[in-house]
Design an enzyme around this catalytic site. Structure first.
Site, PDB file in Angstrom:
ATOM      1  N   SER A 120       0.827  -1.202   0.000  1.00 24.05           N
ATOM      2  CA  SER A 120       0.000   0.000   0.000  1.00 24.05           C
ATOM      3  C   SER A 120       0.866   1.258   0.000  1.00 24.05           C
ATOM      4  O   SER A 120       0.347   2.345  -0.209  1.00 24.05           O
ATOM      5  CB  SER A 120      -0.943  -0.002   1.209  1.00 24.05           C
ATOM      6  OG  SER A 120      -0.258  -0.350   2.371  1.00 24.05           O
ATOM      7  N   HIS A 141      -3.244  -3.452  -5.804  1.00 25.41           N
ATOM      8  CA  HIS A 141      -3.552  -2.991  -4.448  1.00 25.41           C
ATOM      9  C   HIS A 141      -5.027  -3.209  -4.126  1.00 25.41           C
ATOM     10  O   HIS A 141      -5.902  -2.497  -4.632  1.00 25.41           O
ATOM     11  CB  HIS A 141      -3.181  -1.500  -4.324  1.00 25.41           C
ATOM     12  CG  HIS A 141      -3.323  -0.971  -2.941  1.00 25.41           C
ATOM     13  ND1 HIS A 141      -3.691   0.319  -2.664  1.00 25.41           N
ATOM     14  CD2 HIS A 141      -3.156  -1.564  -1.730  1.00 25.41           C
ATOM     15  CE1 HIS A 141      -3.741   0.500  -1.354  1.00 25.41           C
ATOM     16  NE2 HIS A 141      -3.424  -0.632  -0.769  1.00 25.41           N
ATOM     17  N   GLU A 153      -6.518  -1.192  -7.213  1.00 25.12           N
ATOM     18  CA  GLU A 153      -5.634  -0.331  -7.989  1.00 25.12           C
ATOM     19  C   GLU A 153      -4.600  -1.201  -8.705  1.00 25.12           C
ATOM     20  O   GLU A 153      -3.940  -2.024  -8.064  1.00 25.12           O
ATOM     21  CB  GLU A 153      -4.918   0.656  -7.056  1.00 25.12           C
ATOM     22  CG  GLU A 153      -5.882   1.637  -6.395  1.00 25.12           C
ATOM     23  CD  GLU A 153      -5.244   2.544  -5.353  1.00 25.12           C
ATOM     24  OE1 GLU A 153      -5.762   3.643  -5.150  1.00 25.12           O
ATOM     25  OE2 GLU A 153      -4.234   2.137  -4.732  1.00 25.12           O
ATOM     26  N   ASN A 191      -5.107   6.346  -1.226  1.00 27.62           N
ATOM     27  CA  ASN A 191      -4.389   6.876  -0.068  1.00 27.62           C
ATOM     28  C   ASN A 191      -3.844   8.279  -0.310  1.00 27.62           C
ATOM     29  O   ASN A 191      -3.577   9.025   0.627  1.00 27.62           O
ATOM     30  CB  ASN A 191      -3.249   5.943   0.348  1.00 27.62           C
ATOM     31  CG  ASN A 191      -3.788   4.743   1.095  1.00 27.62           C
ATOM     32  OD1 ASN A 191      -4.895   4.773   1.628  1.00 27.62           O
ATOM     33  ND2 ASN A 191      -3.030   3.660   1.114  1.00 27.62           N
TER      34      ASN A 191
HETATM   35  P1  NAI Z   1      -0.802  -9.610   7.981  1.00 23.46           P
HETATM   36  O1  NAI Z   1       0.210  -9.327   9.005  1.00 23.46           O
HETATM   37  O2  NAI Z   1      -2.217  -9.844   8.364  1.00 23.46           O
HETATM   38  O3  NAI Z   1      -0.328 -10.865   7.116  1.00 23.46           O
HETATM   39  C1  NAI Z   1       0.958 -11.014   6.584  1.00 23.46           C
HETATM   40  C2  NAI Z   1       1.242 -12.503   6.449  1.00 23.46           C
HETATM   41  O4  NAI Z   1       2.435 -12.633   5.701  1.00 23.46           O
HETATM   42  C3  NAI Z   1       1.447 -13.206   7.783  1.00 23.46           C
HETATM   43  O5  NAI Z   1       0.641 -14.372   7.828  1.00 23.46           O
HETATM   44  C4  NAI Z   1       2.949 -13.544   7.774  1.00 23.46           C
HETATM   45  O6  NAI Z   1       3.215 -14.776   8.430  1.00 23.46           O
HETATM   46  C5  NAI Z   1       3.245 -13.633   6.300  1.00 23.46           C
HETATM   47  N1  NAI Z   1       4.633 -13.365   5.932  1.00 23.46           N
HETATM   48  C6  NAI Z   1       5.413 -12.370   6.410  1.00 23.46           C
HETATM   49  N2  NAI Z   1       6.620 -12.425   5.777  1.00 23.46           N
HETATM   50  C7  NAI Z   1       6.577 -13.464   4.919  1.00 23.46           C
HETATM   51  C8  NAI Z   1       7.503 -13.997   3.981  1.00 23.46           C
HETATM   52  N3  NAI Z   1       8.707 -13.472   3.828  1.00 23.46           N
HETATM   53  N4  NAI Z   1       7.112 -15.056   3.250  1.00 23.46           N
HETATM   54  C9  NAI Z   1       5.887 -15.600   3.393  1.00 23.46           C
HETATM   55  N5  NAI Z   1       4.970 -15.122   4.272  1.00 23.46           N
HETATM   56  C10 NAI Z   1       5.318 -14.063   5.005  1.00 23.46           C
HETATM   57  O7  NAI Z   1      -0.705  -8.388   6.926  1.00 23.46           O
HETATM   58  P2  NAI Z   1      -1.824  -7.797   5.954  1.00 23.46           P
HETATM   59  O8  NAI Z   1      -2.599  -6.768   6.673  1.00 23.46           O
HETATM   60  O9  NAI Z   1      -2.531  -8.907   5.299  1.00 23.46           O
HETATM   61  O10 NAI Z   1      -0.930  -7.010   4.895  1.00 23.46           O
HETATM   62  C11 NAI Z   1      -0.176  -7.665   3.922  1.00 23.46           C
HETATM   63  C12 NAI Z   1       0.245  -6.683   2.849  1.00 23.46           C
HETATM   64  O11 NAI Z   1      -0.907  -6.054   2.299  1.00 23.46           O
HETATM   65  C13 NAI Z   1       1.156  -5.562   3.303  1.00 23.46           C
HETATM   66  O12 NAI Z   1       2.047  -5.254   2.262  1.00 23.46           O
HETATM   67  C14 NAI Z   1       0.193  -4.421   3.539  1.00 23.46           C
HETATM   68  O13 NAI Z   1       0.809  -3.165   3.437  1.00 23.46           O
HETATM   69  C15 NAI Z   1      -0.775  -4.641   2.403  1.00 23.46           C
HETATM   70  N6  NAI Z   1      -2.110  -4.068   2.594  1.00 23.46           N
HETATM   71  C16 NAI Z   1      -2.751  -4.164   3.797  1.00 23.46           C
HETATM   72  C17 NAI Z   1      -4.007  -3.625   3.965  1.00 23.46           C
HETATM   73  C18 NAI Z   1      -4.712  -3.739   5.278  1.00 23.46           C
HETATM   74  O14 NAI Z   1      -5.690  -2.992   5.489  1.00 23.46           O
HETATM   75  N7  NAI Z   1      -4.332  -4.638   6.168  1.00 23.46           N
HETATM   76  C19 NAI Z   1      -4.695  -2.935   2.859  1.00 23.46           C
HETATM   77  C20 NAI Z   1      -3.975  -2.961   1.608  1.00 23.46           C
HETATM   78  C21 NAI Z   1      -2.713  -3.488   1.513  1.00 23.46           C
END
Ligand code: NAI
Length: 505
Positions: A120, A141, A153, A191
């Site tokens: 994001s 996105h 996006e 954003n």
């Molecule tokens: P989260 O923390 O809920 O999930 C991330 C997952 O990725 C975890 O299960 C973790 O174990 C896993 N992980 C971390 N490093 C890893 C790796 N090297 N290899 C494999 N798995 C790995 O995070 P979330 O909220 O789902 O966000 C994920 C991405 O999406 C980020 O880049 C965030 O900026 C983006 N994003 C998040 C939004 C939100 O509202 N939460 C909205 C739009 C984008």
């Protein structure tokens, strides 16, 4: 099922990865779900199976479709992704970790496979910097929660092959969502545009013009926002919103339009984050905000006569309104010594208008009439530092006579709605000027991604591009602050009264 990407992988089985896996499987793709924490991917798969059963119970999915979705989703290891046409990464938001993952993936998938990031805030161009095939990397996105937030996006980096963004847009449609194309710029579309609402509202609070609950009420009732900016920040949490404000401001090299506020910095440091900590701008008990009741309109025994400035916005409408409210209207060249004096400026503050028009500031009150009175559920009045309490009370009582809500704020160039709407329209205009996206995609992204009552350019058209331009010009004079400098897009269209959606041929 024919789908643009028959076999995909979703890496990261957290909040976002789960949602992406769900709608991809529903669209008909075979989905590998990968996480470096094996419990996370197994839990996500079980949660998705539950989710599909629930959709069947609600009659939103047929049992056979749910079964097929479950069969299409499998937990895999990174090394098992050789057959993928597309890999979508939704792991931790760190440039170094995401870069390392993509470098690893390049050696696993076919050269034709597309690599997508759900980042994001990171630059797609930066993510692709060290790849052997940077043309294969794209931003995709999604918004949280993925199944419900219908906009995605699609972001091409400097080296992304244009055909890939087209294929991904088609795929987003197959998932039942709406794609918008964004240039690889800080905050992409949603954003970036979102900066106008909170930052201007915070600025108004910091000037002591009105408290946060009054600002929320005004923006809901006058403009039609579902949530006021302070309710919205409480919902999102300042641990999320304040860093986004700082990040966009700094990525645009301290562009004044995005300047964050010391108010949220302090609250973040003090962990007064919002609903998640039980207290933000509002206090919460049992998930409900404690909201102090609005002060009742004062009772005024003897209403003074009313005189309206010859330069008031919507002057004839204001006369009609005053007649409907039963006011004694003075029609002379200047107000009598008893008259409550009304001004209705665009962008200027009440004090400046009183001085320029040689009115007695003690009896002068402003009313915001940028939008027609009939289109709003609240009237907003502004005093100036010299306004007498009896004149303030008279104005409040008069405009509340028909039962409509009234807020009285302190003097401010542009009242509340004018300031916030003009800031949003100006940022939207500047995004079009910079080519962040097309005007049409901007409108779609903002209505679906931020839930605004209408797109920001449509909002500018609704309020009048020329009026919005006037508000900004005058606010720049009042505040001497470059954050109100109009974007060339707005300046040119506003100057000739052209729609803000109009692109140059
Ligand atoms: P989260 O923390 O809920 O999930 C991330 C997952 O990725 C975890 O299960 C973790 O174990 C896993 N992980 C971390 N490093 C890893 C790796 N090297 N290899 C494999 N798995 C790995 O995070 P979330 O909220 O789902 O966000 C994920 C991405 O999406 C980020 O880049 C965030 O900026 C983006 N994003 C998040 C939004 C939100 O509202 N939460 C909205 C739009 C984008």
């Amino acid at each position: 099922m024919n789908v643009t990407f028959p076999t995909i992988a979703v890496i990261g089985a957290g909040a976002m990865g789960r949602g992406i896996a769900q709608i991809a499987a529903q669209a008909g793709s075979r989905v590998h779900l990968v996480d470096n924490n094996p419990d996370a991917s197994a839990q996500a798969r079980a949660a998705l199976a539950d989710q599909w059963d629930k959709l069947v119970a609600k009659g939103k999915l047929e049992a056979a479709q749910a079964q097929a979705c479950k069969e299409r989703l499998q937990v895999s290891a990174l090394s098992e992704l050789a057959d993928c046409d597309l890999v979508i990464e939704a792991i931790v938001e760190r440039l170094d970790i995401k870069r390392a993952l993509f470098a690893q993936l390049e050696d696993i998938v076919a050269p034709t496979a597309v690599l997508a990031s759900n980042t994001s805030s990171l630059s797609i161009t930066a993510l692709a910097a060290d790849l052997k095939r940077p043309q294969q990397l794209v931003g995709l996105h999604f918004f949280n929660p993925v199944p419900l937030m219908k906009v995605v996006e699609v972001i091409g980096g400097l080296k992304t092959a244009p055909a890939i963004t087209q294929d991904l847009s088609a795929y987003v449609r197959e998932m039942g969502h709406t794609p918008v194309q964004a240039a690889d710029t800080p905050g992409f579309i949603v954003n970036h545009l979102g900066r106008g609402y909170n930052t201007e509202a915070l600025r108004i609070v910091s000037e002591g013009v009105a408290d946060f609950s009054t600002i929320d009420r005004i923006l809901r009732d006058q403009v039609g926002f579902r949530l006021g900016p302070f309710e919205l920040m409480d919902l999102t949490g300042l641990d999320v919103s304040h860093p986004v404000m700082e990040s966009i401001y700094n990525q645009y090299y301290q562009e004044p339009r995005y300047r964050p506020s010391a108010i949220t910095a302090q609250r973040l440091a003090g962990r007064v984050l919002g609903r998640k900590t039980g207290e933000g701008f509002y206090k919460y008990s049992d998930g409900k905000a404690e909201i102090a009741p609005e002060p009742a309109a004062p009772v005024v025994d003897e209403m003074p006569p009313v005189w309206v400035s010859t330069r008031a916005a919507r002057r004839s409408e204001l006369y009609q309104l005053l007649k409907d409210l039963g006011a004694k209207i003075e029609t002379g060249q200047s107000p009598s010594a008893q008259a409550l004096t009304l001004v209705a400026p665009l962008g200027f503050d009440v004090t400046t208008v009183a001085v320029v028009e040689r009115l007695d500031p003690a009896r002068t009150v402003g009313i915001d009439l940028l939008i027609e009175d009939a289109a709003t559920r609240r009237r907003v009045l502004a005093t100036n530092p010299a306004t007498r309490p009896d004149m303030r009370a008279a104005a409040h009582a008069l405009f509340a006579r028909d039962g409509k809500a009234v807020s009285v704020i302190r003097d401010s160039g542009g009242f509340v709605s004018q300031r916030v709407v003009a800031s949003i329209v100006n940022i939207a205009s500047d995004m079009c000027q910079q080519g962040v996206c097309s005007p049409a995609d901007l409108e779609t992204a903002v209505t679906l991604g931020l839930g605004y009552p209408m797109g920001p350019l449509a909002m500018g058209n609704r309020w009048g591009p020329t009026n919005v331009l006037e508000v900004l010009f005058n606010m720049q004079t009042v505040y001497g602050d470059p954050r109100y400098r109009p974007s060339p897009w707005l300046r040119r269209r506003g100057a000739i009264g052209l729609s803000l959606l109009q692109q140059e041929s």
